[in-house]
Design an enzyme around this catalytic site. Structure first.
Site, PDB file in Angstrom:
ATOM      1  CG  ASP A   1     -25.426 -31.202 -13.769  1.00 16.81           C
ATOM      2  OD1 ASP A   1     -26.017 -32.183 -14.249  1.00 16.81           O
ATOM      3  OD2 ASP A   1     -25.953 -30.390 -12.978  1.00 16.81           O
TER       4      ASP A   1
ATOM      5  CD  GLN B   1     -32.118 -29.743 -10.337  1.00 17.69           C
ATOM      6  OE1 GLN B   1     -31.593 -30.833 -10.185  1.00 17.69           O
ATOM      7  NE2 GLN B   1     -32.548 -29.324 -11.511  1.00 17.69           N
TER       8      GLN B   1
ATOM      9  CE  LYS C   1     -30.794 -34.144 -11.828  1.00 12.66           C
ATOM     10  NZ  LYS C   1     -30.574 -32.705 -11.830  1.00 12.66           N
TER      11      LYS C   1
END
Ligand code: NAP
Length: 285
Positions: A120, A97, A53
């Protein structure tokens, strides 16, 4: 023999376009999009995802802050950190995460992210927005799968689609997105009886299971489009592999994605797209 659908190539093209777009932002909006990533602990898988990322942000020109915390962090401390980021006007996207250590309630943490910064797309309201056809942030992997199908100009409408897996982050949302494109969708799971009979009727087969080489050639219709979402380790070679037995299934499918290089790069690419969308919404408010 199937044509390989390369998520890596498509993501590369899309990232170049995003880079061009982002290069205009400083003069237009006086700042750049900013993604904050929280990494708890030192799980090698999570570190590698976060590194991917960071690399994508750097390529495109998106600012990235990775905040590393030890795996004994208290849930309260993590929630306080998210609250600070929620209120920070220079941050457009927040991502925690996963997976988190067991003593932390992942759902509580995800719900604490402001839904307009939830790049997300895991916040309940963003998940629900897909089902209610309301504006919201579409989660990255399902979005990337649809973009892969569109990249080959595959006519989804009227096709039989089968999705193996019903998680809230892949199986269910991708099924809904396929349904919205007028495919007839069957969702399979661990209790599905006679799985091969169902999967072998599908024009589009999406495997989101988490089991190495689970989908064998006998489960696939001749000429099907096969999208492999799984990320697993081959027990023998220890290399990354998908849920699909690629070497056998490629002989039967018309189009196929590979692991690595298929859905994975598109997930990161869609994360970048979501960050830019959040930024644009933010600066135009
Ligand atoms: P998950 O939450 O564990 O869901 C797995 C699904 O597979 C469940 O619905 C489960 O059924 C079903 N399943 C398990 N065994 C089965 C069997 N024998 N027959 C039929 N269905 C079976 O996993 P997930 O988060 O959706 O992720 C799925 C895979 O995609 C994982 O390998 C993950 O690492 C990968 N992934 C990749 C990306 C990417 O960017 N490439 C992104 C996200 C996830 P039940 O519901 O009945 O338990």
């Amino acid at each position: 023999m199937a044509i390989l659908v390369s998520g890596r190539d498509l993501a590369k093209q899309k990232k170049l376009k995003m880079k061009e777009e982002v290069s205009t932002f400083l003069s237009k909006y006086k700042r750049l999009p900013h993604l904050a990533v929280i990494l708890v602990g030192e799980d090698p898988g999570s570190i590698s995802y976060v590194t991917g990322k960071e690399k994508a942000c750097l390529e495109i020109g998106i600012l990235n802050t990775t905040i590393k915390k030890p795996d004994n962090i208290k849930e309260e401390e993590l929630l306080d950190l998210i609250d600070i980021l929620n209120h920070d006007d220079t941050v457009d996207g927040i991502l925690v995460q996963l997976p988190l250590p067991k003593h932390i309630h992942s759902d509580k943490v995800i719900q604490s992210i402001k839904k307009d910064k939830d790049v997300d797309g895991f916040h309940f309201e963003n998940v629900a927005s897909i089902y209610l056809k309301q504006p919201g942030i579409v989660s990255c992997t399902p979005k990337g799968i649809i973009e892969l199908l569109d990249s080959i100009n595959y006519p989804i409408e009227g096709k039989q689609a089968c999705v193996i897996g019903r998680s809230n982050i892949v199986g269910m949302p991708v099924s809904k997105l396929l349904l919205d494109r007028n495919a007839t969708v069957t969702i399979c799971h661990s209790k599905t009886k006679d799985l091969a009979r169902i999967t072998s009727q599908a024009d589009i087969l999406v495997a989101a299971i988490g089991r190495p080489k689970f989908v064998t050639a006998d489960m696939v219709k001749d000429g099907a489009v096969v999208i492999d979402v799984g990320v697993n380790r081959d027990s023998l070679t220890k290399k990354l592999c998908g849920d699909v037995d690629f070497d056998m299934v490629k002989e039967k499918a018309s189009y196929i994605t590979k692991v690595p290089g298929g859905v994975g790069p598109m997930t990161i690419c869609c994360l970048m797209e979501n960050t830019i969308e959040c930024f644009l919404k933010h600066v135009k408010e």
